[in-house]
Design a protein around this motif. Structure first.
Motif, PDB file in Angstrom:
ATOM      1  N   ILE A 171     -11.184  -0.868   3.526  1.00 50.18           N
ATOM      2  CA  ILE A 171      -9.734  -1.032   3.362  1.00 50.18           C
ATOM      3  C   ILE A 171      -9.089  -1.374   4.699  1.00 50.18           C
ATOM      4  O   ILE A 171      -7.953  -0.987   4.972  1.00 50.18           O
ATOM      5  CB  ILE A 171      -9.110   0.236   2.754  1.00 50.18           C
ATOM      6  CG1 ILE A 171      -9.544   1.478   3.541  1.00 50.18           C
ATOM      7  CG2 ILE A 171      -9.499   0.372   1.286  1.00 50.18           C
ATOM      8  CD1 ILE A 171      -8.854   2.754   3.092  1.00 50.18           C
ATOM      9  N   ASP A 199      -7.776  -3.999   5.734  1.00 47.73           N
ATOM     10  CA  ASP A 199      -6.506  -4.718   5.616  1.00 47.73           C
ATOM     11  C   ASP A 199      -5.341  -3.745   5.453  1.00 47.73           C
ATOM     12  O   ASP A 199      -4.244  -3.971   5.989  1.00 47.73           O
ATOM     13  CB  ASP A 199      -6.556  -5.707   4.457  1.00 47.73           C
ATOM     14  CG  ASP A 199      -6.819  -5.041   3.109  1.00 47.73           C
ATOM     15  OD1 ASP A 199      -7.644  -4.090   3.071  1.00 47.73           O
ATOM     16  OD2 ASP A 199      -6.218  -5.465   2.106  1.00 47.73           O
ATOM     17  N   LYS A 200      -5.560  -2.650   4.743  1.00 43.11           N
ATOM     18  CA  LYS A 200      -4.497  -1.672   4.542  1.00 43.11           C
ATOM     19  C   LYS A 200      -4.281  -0.815   5.780  1.00 43.11           C
ATOM     20  O   LYS A 200      -3.136  -0.435   6.083  1.00 43.11           O
ATOM     21  CB  LYS A 200      -4.813  -0.785   3.335  1.00 43.11           C
ATOM     22  CG  LYS A 200      -4.941  -1.547   2.036  1.00 43.11           C
ATOM     23  CD  LYS A 200      -3.694  -2.400   1.759  1.00 43.11           C
ATOM     24  CE  LYS A 200      -3.827  -3.159   0.462  1.00 43.11           C
ATOM     25  NZ  LYS A 200      -2.700  -4.116   0.257  1.00 43.11           N
ATOM     26  N   SER A 244      -2.129  -3.068   7.897  1.00 39.75           N
ATOM     27  CA  SER A 244      -0.772  -3.373   7.418  1.00 39.75           C
ATOM     28  C   SER A 244       0.068  -2.135   7.135  1.00 39.75           C
ATOM     29  O   SER A 244       1.295  -2.169   7.261  1.00 39.75           O
ATOM     30  CB  SER A 244      -0.842  -4.233   6.152  1.00 39.75           C
ATOM     31  OG  SER A 244      -1.477  -3.539   5.095  1.00 39.75           O
ATOM     32  N   LEU A 245      -0.585  -1.029   6.778  1.00 39.21           N
ATOM     33  CA  LEU A 245       0.144   0.192   6.425  1.00 39.21           C
ATOM     34  C   LEU A 245       0.005   1.299   7.456  1.00 39.21           C
ATOM     35  O   LEU A 245       0.878   2.166   7.554  1.00 39.21           O
ATOM     36  CB  LEU A 245      -0.343   0.720   5.068  1.00 39.21           C
ATOM     37  CG  LEU A 245      -0.224  -0.213   3.866  1.00 39.21           C
ATOM     38  CD1 LEU A 245      -0.827   0.440   2.632  1.00 39.21           C
ATOM     39  CD2 LEU A 245       1.225  -0.607   3.626  1.00 39.21           C
ATOM     40  N   VAL A 259      -2.470   5.252   4.646  1.00 40.00           N
ATOM     41  CA  VAL A 259      -3.804   5.094   4.063  1.00 40.00           C
ATOM     42  C   VAL A 259      -4.426   6.460   3.792  1.00 40.00           C
ATOM     43  O   VAL A 259      -4.998   6.697   2.714  1.00 40.00           O
ATOM     44  CB  VAL A 259      -4.694   4.249   4.991  1.00 40.00           C
ATOM     45  CG1 VAL A 259      -6.164   4.394   4.604  1.00 40.00           C
ATOM     46  CG2 VAL A 259      -4.282   2.782   4.916  1.00 40.00           C
ATOM     47  N   GLU A 261      -2.940   8.074   0.729  1.00 43.31           N
ATOM     48  CA  GLU A 261      -3.415   7.487  -0.523  1.00 43.31           C
ATOM     49  C   GLU A 261      -4.857   7.884  -0.806  1.00 43.31           C
ATOM     50  O   GLU A 261      -5.223   8.191  -1.952  1.00 43.31           O
ATOM     51  CB  GLU A 261      -3.273   5.973  -0.492  1.00 43.31           C
ATOM     52  CG  GLU A 261      -3.590   5.303  -1.817  1.00 43.31           C
ATOM     53  CD  GLU A 261      -2.709   5.802  -2.962  1.00 43.31           C
ATOM     54  OE1 GLU A 261      -3.233   5.922  -4.079  1.00 43.31           O
ATOM     55  OE2 GLU A 261      -1.512   6.083  -2.734  1.00 43.31           O
ATOM     56  N   GLN A 294      -4.694   0.397  14.398  1.00 43.32           N
ATOM     57  CA  GLN A 294      -4.021   0.180  13.120  1.00 43.32           C
ATOM     58  C   GLN A 294      -3.142  -1.060  13.134  1.00 43.32           C
ATOM     59  O   GLN A 294      -2.049  -1.089  12.571  1.00 43.32           O
ATOM     60  CB  GLN A 294      -3.221   1.423  12.732  1.00 43.32           C
ATOM     61  CG  GLN A 294      -2.278   1.935  13.793  1.00 43.32           C
ATOM     62  CD  GLN A 294      -1.512   3.175  13.356  1.00 43.32           C
ATOM     63  OE1 GLN A 294      -1.608   3.652  12.218  1.00 43.32           O
ATOM     64  NE2 GLN A 294      -0.714   3.710  14.259  1.00 43.32           N
ATOM     65  N   SER A 325     -11.146  -6.347   0.463  1.00 50.48           N
ATOM     66  CA  SER A 325      -9.821  -6.884   0.801  1.00 50.48           C
ATOM     67  C   SER A 325      -9.639  -8.320   0.334  1.00 50.48           C
ATOM     68  O   SER A 325      -8.515  -8.831   0.310  1.00 50.48           O
ATOM     69  CB  SER A 325      -9.600  -6.805   2.320  1.00 50.48           C
ATOM     70  OG  SER A 325     -10.549  -7.606   3.009  1.00 50.48           O
ATOM     71  N   ASN A 357      -6.026  -4.785  -5.102  1.00 53.10           N
ATOM     72  CA  ASN A 357      -6.193  -4.801  -3.653  1.00 53.10           C
ATOM     73  C   ASN A 357      -7.278  -3.821  -3.267  1.00 53.10           C
ATOM     74  O   ASN A 357      -7.868  -3.150  -4.128  1.00 53.10           O
ATOM     75  CB  ASN A 357      -4.872  -4.483  -2.949  1.00 53.10           C
ATOM     76  CG  ASN A 357      -4.318  -3.131  -3.341  1.00 53.10           C
ATOM     77  OD1 ASN A 357      -5.031  -2.133  -3.297  1.00 53.10           O
ATOM     78  ND2 ASN A 357      -3.052  -3.081  -3.718  1.00 53.10           N
ATOM     79  N   SER A 358      -7.577  -3.716  -1.983  1.00 50.07           N
ATOM     80  CA  SER A 358      -8.711  -2.915  -1.545  1.00 50.07           C
ATOM     81  C   SER A 358      -8.557  -1.439  -1.879  1.00 50.07           C
ATOM     82  O   SER A 358      -9.540  -0.761  -2.190  1.00 50.07           O
ATOM     83  CB  SER A 358      -8.933  -3.106  -0.044  1.00 50.07           C
ATOM     84  OG  SER A 358      -7.786  -2.749   0.701  1.00 50.07           O
ATOM     85  N   LEU A 359      -7.326  -0.910  -1.823  1.00 50.46           N
ATOM     86  CA  LEU A 359      -7.123   0.492  -2.191  1.00 50.46           C
ATOM     87  C   LEU A 359      -7.324   0.696  -3.691  1.00 50.46           C
ATOM     88  O   LEU A 359      -7.819   1.747  -4.116  1.00 50.46           O
ATOM     89  CB  LEU A 359      -5.732   0.955  -1.768  1.00 50.46           C
ATOM     90  CG  LEU A 359      -5.612   1.485  -0.338  1.00 50.46           C
ATOM     91  CD1 LEU A 359      -4.148   1.681   0.044  1.00 50.46           C
ATOM     92  CD2 LEU A 359      -6.399   2.782  -0.156  1.00 50.46           C
TER      93      LEU A 359
END
Length: 335
Positions: free
Chosen positions: A76, A78-79, A82-83, A88, A91, A107, A309, A318-320
């Motif tokens: 993950i 990409d998350k 971006s997040l 992350v 979640e 990050q 991703s 998405n990856s999550l």
């Protein structure tokens, strides 16, 4: 990390979240040891809407205890970029993951963060750092061990190969370097480990031996350990036949404190023989594989999907979301 007080706090009137319920199940020897209470009855909200309860399953004990289901954060990435780690981790904890394996400590666009700050976020979300894929060498091993200690990691590893090519001399030299680094790690209570791709199962050009066997013999088993990536081991078997991946773990289970639970779908058109897919969507028989291990609760099972991703199963996924579904598939394994 936080701990439970001996006093019993007032029970909230709010419904128990999926994360809380899974932690309660993990703490119960009956729930973990016997498959009867396998599926949480509650559902919980997540970033993807209401979380459906795990499917009801029966037929044996859990092959991966719920308190041993982790994720390699490369899945993950990409998350994370971006997040950020905070969102992350929140979640992942909500999904039910207990452990994470790092793939770097940055990050992306979210901004700088220190290992101590990452540790706080782990603790805040009830997550444990169990390992990391770093690029290790004698020049940075002390610094990397310091980071591992801050994060509370019992293991420190490398994602890429420790040598290149198929000359036995290169791999033997690398193994000795790792033995020396492993001594430093052991002195700090940390297990150093390598992670495989398919190349570690190739045959050396000068001595005609399988590289994995060479490393098996060259590593000091008290200081350098293995993390088997089960998918890449199956690709290795496809490309360089003559071994069964499970036999290595059965031969010396304690040399494998971690494994990557990565699924693959058979694809005759691919040179690798498989395509990487989310867990449960492939053809690798994890029930048969993991059922052969009697010490299933003694190692960390880490979900990884290299392409999560970029290759979501469902439109708009998405990856999550892949990590969410894969968690359910791993938690449902019985044998």
């Amino acid at each position: 990390m936080s701990h439970h007080d001996h006093a019993h706090p007032t029970v909230s009137a709010q419904p128990m979240s999926r994360r809380t319920l899974l932690k309660a199940l993990a703490a119960s020897s009956v729930a973990v040891g016997v498959g009867a209470a396998a599926a949480p009855a509650a559902s919980a909200a997540s970033a993807f809407g209401t979380k459906a309860a795990l499917p009801t399953v029966s037929g044996g004990k859990r092959l991966v205890p719920v308190n041993r289901i982790g994720i390699q954060l490369f899945t993950i990435r990409d998350k994370v970029s971006s997040l950020g780690f905070r969102a992350v981790f929140e979640e992942l904890a909500n999904i039910g993951y207990s452990e994470v394996e790092f793939a770097g400590y940055t990050q992306g666009q979210i901004g700088a963060i220190t290992p101590a700050e990452i540790r706080q976020l782990l603790d805040d979300n009830g997550l444990r750092a169990v390992g990391s894929h770093a690029t290790l060498n004698p020049g940075n091993i002390d610094q990397q061990l310091e980071i591992a200690n801050i994060l509370g990691m019992p293991h420190l590893g490398q994602g890429g190969g420790i040598a290149r090519g198929v000359l036995s001399t290169d791999w033997r030299a690398a193994a000795q370097t790792w033995n020396a680094m492993g001594e430093k790690a052991k002195a700090q209570g940390i297990k150093l480990y390598i992670h495989n791709h398919q190349g570690e199962f190739a045959i050396t050009s000068d001595t005609q031996e399988r590289i994995y066997d060479l490393l098996w013999d060259e590593f000091n088993p008290e200081t350098v350990f293995f993390e088997m990536d089960i998918y890449w081991a199956h690709v290795g078997k496809h490309l360089f036949p003559g071994f069964e991946p499970i036999d290595y773990i059965k031969r010396a289970p304690r040399r494998f404190p971690l494994v990557h639970l990565k699924d693959g779908k058979l694809n005759p058109a691919s040179s690798n023989g498989y395509d990487i897919v989310e867990f449960g969507a492939g053809n690798i028989d994890y029930t048969a594989f993991l059922s052969q291990l009697s010490d299933r609760g003694q190692r960390y099972g880490l979900f990884e999907q290299d392409n999560a991703s970029t290759v979501p199963v469902n439109p708009g996924g998405n990856s999550l979301a892949n990590a969410d579904r894969s968690y359910d598939a791993i938690a449902a394994l019985r044998g």
